[in-house]
Design a protein around this motif. Structure first.
Motif, PDB file in Angstrom:
ATOM      1  N   LEU A 141      46.313  19.504  36.822  1.00  0.00           N
ATOM      2  CA  LEU A 141      45.315  18.568  37.339  1.00  0.00           C
ATOM      3  C   LEU A 141      45.238  18.640  38.853  1.00  0.00           C
ATOM      4  O   LEU A 141      44.152  18.653  39.447  1.00  0.00           O
ATOM      5  CB  LEU A 141      45.679  17.130  36.937  1.00  0.00           C
ATOM      6  N   GLU A 142      46.399  18.678  39.510  1.00  0.00           N
ATOM      7  CA  GLU A 142      46.448  18.674  40.962  1.00  0.00           C
ATOM      8  C   GLU A 142      46.220  20.045  41.572  1.00  0.00           C
ATOM      9  O   GLU A 142      45.903  20.155  42.753  1.00  0.00           O
ATOM     10  CB  GLU A 142      47.807  18.133  41.428  1.00  0.00           C
ATOM     11  N   SER A 143      46.366  21.099  40.760  1.00  0.00           N
ATOM     12  CA  SER A 143      46.325  22.455  41.306  1.00  0.00           C
ATOM     13  C   SER A 143      44.919  22.955  41.629  1.00  0.00           C
ATOM     14  O   SER A 143      44.747  23.861  42.428  1.00  0.00           O
ATOM     15  CB  SER A 143      46.980  23.429  40.324  1.00  0.00           C
ATOM     16  N   GLY A 144      43.911  22.381  40.969  1.00  0.00           N
ATOM     17  CA  GLY A 144      42.551  22.900  41.112  1.00  0.00           C
ATOM     18  C   GLY A 144      42.132  23.744  39.928  1.00  0.00           C
ATOM     19  O   GLY A 144      40.970  24.135  39.822  1.00  0.00           O
ATOM     20  N   LEU A 145      43.071  24.062  39.022  1.00  0.00           N
ATOM     21  CA  LEU A 145      42.751  24.763  37.786  1.00  0.00           C
ATOM     22  C   LEU A 145      42.469  23.747  36.688  1.00  0.00           C
ATOM     23  O   LEU A 145      42.813  22.577  36.808  1.00  0.00           O
ATOM     24  CB  LEU A 145      43.911  25.676  37.367  1.00  0.00           C
ATOM     25  N   HIS A 146      41.851  24.211  35.602  1.00  0.00           N
ATOM     26  CA  HIS A 146      41.480  23.278  34.538  1.00  0.00           C
ATOM     27  C   HIS A 146      42.721  22.877  33.740  1.00  0.00           C
ATOM     28  O   HIS A 146      43.486  23.733  33.291  1.00  0.00           O
ATOM     29  CB  HIS A 146      40.448  23.924  33.610  1.00  0.00           C
TER      30      HIS A 146
ATOM     31  N   LEU B  21      38.831  32.797  30.644  1.00  0.00           N
ATOM     32  CA  LEU B  21      38.095  33.534  31.679  1.00  0.00           C
ATOM     33  C   LEU B  21      37.069  32.635  32.363  1.00  0.00           C
ATOM     34  O   LEU B  21      36.868  32.711  33.578  1.00  0.00           O
ATOM     35  CB  LEU B  21      37.407  34.758  31.060  1.00  0.00           C
ATOM     36  N   GLY B  22      36.418  31.761  31.571  1.00  0.00           N
ATOM     37  CA  GLY B  22      35.457  30.828  32.147  1.00  0.00           C
ATOM     38  C   GLY B  22      36.110  29.865  33.121  1.00  0.00           C
ATOM     39  O   GLY B  22      35.565  29.550  34.192  1.00  0.00           O
ATOM     40  N   ILE B  23      37.305  29.390  32.764  1.00  0.00           N
ATOM     41  CA  ILE B  23      38.041  28.489  33.643  1.00  0.00           C
ATOM     42  C   ILE B  23      38.425  29.205  34.937  1.00  0.00           C
ATOM     43  O   ILE B  23      38.366  28.629  36.033  1.00  0.00           O
ATOM     44  CB  ILE B  23      39.287  27.938  32.922  1.00  0.00           C
ATOM     45  N   LEU B  24      38.797  30.490  34.838  1.00  0.00           N
ATOM     46  CA  LEU B  24      39.130  31.262  36.034  1.00  0.00           C
ATOM     47  C   LEU B  24      37.898  31.456  36.919  1.00  0.00           C
ATOM     48  O   LEU B  24      37.999  31.418  38.155  1.00  0.00           O
ATOM     49  CB  LEU B  24      39.704  32.623  35.631  1.00  0.00           C
ATOM     50  N   VAL B  25      36.737  31.662  36.303  1.00  0.00           N
ATOM     51  CA  VAL B  25      35.493  31.788  37.068  1.00  0.00           C
ATOM     52  C   VAL B  25      35.219  30.507  37.847  1.00  0.00           C
ATOM     53  O   VAL B  25      34.849  30.532  39.024  1.00  0.00           O
ATOM     54  CB  VAL B  25      34.305  32.116  36.134  1.00  0.00           C
ATOM     55  N   ILE B  26      35.426  29.365  37.177  1.00  0.00           N
ATOM     56  CA  ILE B  26      35.224  28.076  37.845  1.00  0.00           C
ATOM     57  C   ILE B  26      36.165  27.942  39.033  1.00  0.00           C
ATOM     58  O   ILE B  26      35.762  27.542  40.132  1.00  0.00           O
ATOM     59  CB  ILE B  26      35.439  26.915  36.857  1.00  0.00           C
ATOM     60  N   ALA B  27      37.429  28.297  38.808  1.00  0.00           N
ATOM     61  CA  ALA B  27      38.425  28.156  39.873  1.00  0.00           C
ATOM     62  C   ALA B  27      38.122  29.072  41.056  1.00  0.00           C
ATOM     63  O   ALA B  27      38.262  28.679  42.220  1.00  0.00           O
ATOM     64  CB  ALA B  27      39.821  28.453  39.323  1.00  0.00           C
ATOM     65  N   LEU B  28      37.662  30.313  40.778  1.00  0.00           N
ATOM     66  CA  LEU B  28      37.443  31.296  41.836  1.00  0.00           C
ATOM     67  C   LEU B  28      36.115  31.127  42.558  1.00  0.00           C
ATOM     68  O   LEU B  28      36.022  31.358  43.767  1.00  0.00           O
ATOM     69  CB  LEU B  28      37.531  32.712  41.248  1.00  0.00           C
ATOM     70  N   PHE B  29      35.068  30.707  41.828  1.00  0.00           N
ATOM     71  CA  PHE B  29      33.735  30.706  42.428  1.00  0.00           C
ATOM     72  C   PHE B  29      33.108  29.320  42.596  1.00  0.00           C
ATOM     73  O   PHE B  29      32.199  29.144  43.396  1.00  0.00           O
ATOM     74  CB  PHE B  29      32.788  31.570  41.584  1.00  0.00           C
ATOM     75  N   TYR B  30      33.596  28.332  41.838  1.00  0.00           N
ATOM     76  CA  TYR B  30      32.968  27.017  41.895  1.00  0.00           C
ATOM     77  C   TYR B  30      33.967  25.876  42.147  1.00  0.00           C
ATOM     78  O   TYR B  30      33.564  24.759  42.447  1.00  0.00           O
ATOM     79  CB  TYR B  30      32.230  26.709  40.578  1.00  0.00           C
ATOM     80  N   GLY B  31      35.234  26.163  41.990  1.00  0.00           N
ATOM     81  CA  GLY B  31      36.222  25.098  42.081  1.00  0.00           C
ATOM     82  C   GLY B  31      36.525  24.685  43.513  1.00  0.00           C
ATOM     83  O   GLY B  31      36.126  25.328  44.485  1.00  0.00           O
ATOM     84  N   SER B  32      37.243  23.590  43.608  1.00  0.00           N
ATOM     85  CA  SER B  32      37.718  23.142  44.902  1.00  0.00           C
ATOM     86  C   SER B  32      38.883  24.037  45.316  1.00  0.00           C
ATOM     87  O   SER B  32      39.387  24.855  44.540  1.00  0.00           O
ATOM     88  CB  SER B  32      38.181  21.681  44.813  1.00  0.00           C
ATOM     89  N   ALA B  33      39.306  23.896  46.558  1.00  0.00           N
ATOM     90  CA  ALA B  33      40.404  24.714  47.055  1.00  0.00           C
ATOM     91  C   ALA B  33      41.666  24.478  46.221  1.00  0.00           C
ATOM     92  O   ALA B  33      41.960  23.353  45.824  1.00  0.00           O
ATOM     93  CB  ALA B  33      40.664  24.384  48.521  1.00  0.00           C
ATOM     94  N   LEU B  34      42.359  25.566  45.954  1.00  0.00           N
ATOM     95  CA  LEU B  34      43.586  25.454  45.172  1.00  0.00           C
ATOM     96  C   LEU B  34      44.669  24.758  45.993  1.00  0.00           C
ATOM     97  O   LEU B  34      44.801  24.978  47.186  1.00  0.00           O
ATOM     98  CB  LEU B  34      44.060  26.844  44.743  1.00  0.00           C
TER      99      LEU B  34
END
Length: 401
Positions: free
Chosen positions: A227-232, A173-186
């Motif tokens: 790695l390339e997708s933007g997810l952890h 869930l933490g990784i999803l939070v990073i991807a949705l709110f703090y991550g770079s574009a998918l």
């Protein structure tokens, strides 16, 4: 003399083979990192963990230094080993029913919502500080799980499985939070590749393929795609572990399942190499410029209260509510007092919390204050949870339901 030497060697072997041995090495490595980061050798320590190790074929998102290879690469094996243990429990153990699987998931959700609200309440009126709302929502499985293993008989097998599952749900869930709110574009082409490799892993399981190299190859390809997708990329360990077969081909005497074989091969490496390296590189936070009197400022106070108060209240409250409403079932031989002690341990934030802090406050001096709050809150949570479980008696152990 010889008998004494043999006895000492046997004692050392028992210690090294025990959960306490692995937890002790992790603790010592973490303390070494913290001491070096705040010593005259700090520059050498920083140079070591930032040693360039970039591989060009991994693209622009590949790990660039030793620290990144440990956190994004080797820690994938840690999540793989943990998910294998959880899968064993879901097949024939303490998580073998839907209601028992729902218990750690609901606890993880409560353990994210309440700390986030606690942080926002403290930082209300400080727009820049409020960007760090997700910092106290994470539980660091890499530090929490060795602690409960070291506690041994003070934590029931059912409670141990519950916390392992909760920590994994929490990290995902933490990784999803990073991807949705703090991550770079998918990056959608890479996400498509993730889907294809995942489908191949599921297909291999359904087709009855039992050769480990097939799953290992797919797991590596999945890691590169993530790695390339933007997810952890550590999600590769979770996905691959879920797809590993739990049955054998039925050939041979006492055949070992692919799941058991993988877990047995990787567990010692994770315990004695991966986790100590991880602790050495991630707990080495420089406290230069950090003064105790600044802990009452909005950011560190919000993080500390989120970890120390919000986490146990959210995890334990959601767990208690779900059992009272008959939605879930408690683990066997696990009183509510024990679950509360484990809920205190859920306030150990470290890794994901530090990662989110760097993203939320990039280029701001609030990063230092955030690190102070993470460190103080995590240490206090660990001490409170350990004291509660180790020294306070646990009563009214319920039977398996």
């Amino acid at each position: 003399m010889t008998e004494s030497f043999i006895a000492s060697a046997a004692h050392i072997r028992r210690f090294l083979g025990s959960p306490a041995g692995g937890a002790s090495v992790l603790l010592l490595a973490s303390l070494a990192g913290l001491v070096l980061a705040n010593s005259p050798w700090a520059l050498g320590y920083t140079a070591l963990i930032t040693t360039p190790m970039k591989l060009s074929f991994l693209g622009t998102h590949g790990p660039e230094n030793m620290d990144a290879w440990v956190s994004d690469g080797l820690m994938t094996l840690f999540f793989l080993v943990v998910i294998l243990e959880i899968k064993k429990e879901t097949v024939s153990g303490h998580l073998s029913s839907l209601r028992r699987v729902a218990l750690p998931l609901i606890g993880a959700l409560g353990g994210m919502i309440v700390p986030a609200l606690t942080y926002l309440l403290v930082t209300c009126g400080h727009p820049e500080a409020m960007r760090g709302w997700a910092i106290p929502v994470a539980t660091d499985a890499a530090f929490t799980l060795p602690i409960i293993l070291a506690l041994g008989k003070h934590v029931s097998p059912g409670a141990r499985a519950w916390l392992m599952a909760l920590a994994i749900f929490d990290d995902v869930l933490g990784i999803l939070v990073i991807a949705l709110f703090y991550g770079s574009a998918l990056y959608w082409p890479a996400l498509v590749a993730v889907g294809i490799v995942t489908a191949a892993l599921i297909g291999a399981n359904r087709a009855g393929i039992r050769t480990l190299w097939s799953y290992a190859t797919a797991g590596i390809l999945l890691w590169i795609a993530l790695l390339e997708s933007g997810l952890h990329p550590t999600l590769a360990g979770v996905i691959t572990g879920l797809c590993l077969p739990t049955t054998t081909s039925g050939k041979g005497v006492g055949p070992v399942t692919p799941l058991d074989k993988t877990g047995s091969a990787l567990a010692p490496f994770v315990t004695w190499v991966v986790l100590p390296l991880f602790g050495f590189m991630n707990v080495g936070v420089s406290l230069v410029g950090v003064h105790p009197d600044r802990t009452l400022e909005a950011v560190p106070l919000g993080i500390m209260l989120g970890l120390i108060v919000g986490k146990p209240v959210g995890v334990f409250g959601a767990t208690l509510l779900s059992t009272r409403l008959k939605i879930t079932t408690l683990p066997a031989e696990t009183p509510m007092g024990m679950l509360f002690g484990l809920s205190l341990l859920c306030g150990i934030g470290f890794t994901i919390s530090l990662f989110i802090a760097n993203l939320a406050f990039s280029g701001s001096d609030l990063v230092t204050l955030a690190k102070m709050g993470i460190f103080a809150g995590s240490v206090l949570s660990a001490l409170m949870g350990w004291f509660w479980l180790r020294f306070l008696p646990q009563h009214d152990r319920p039977s398996s339901r």
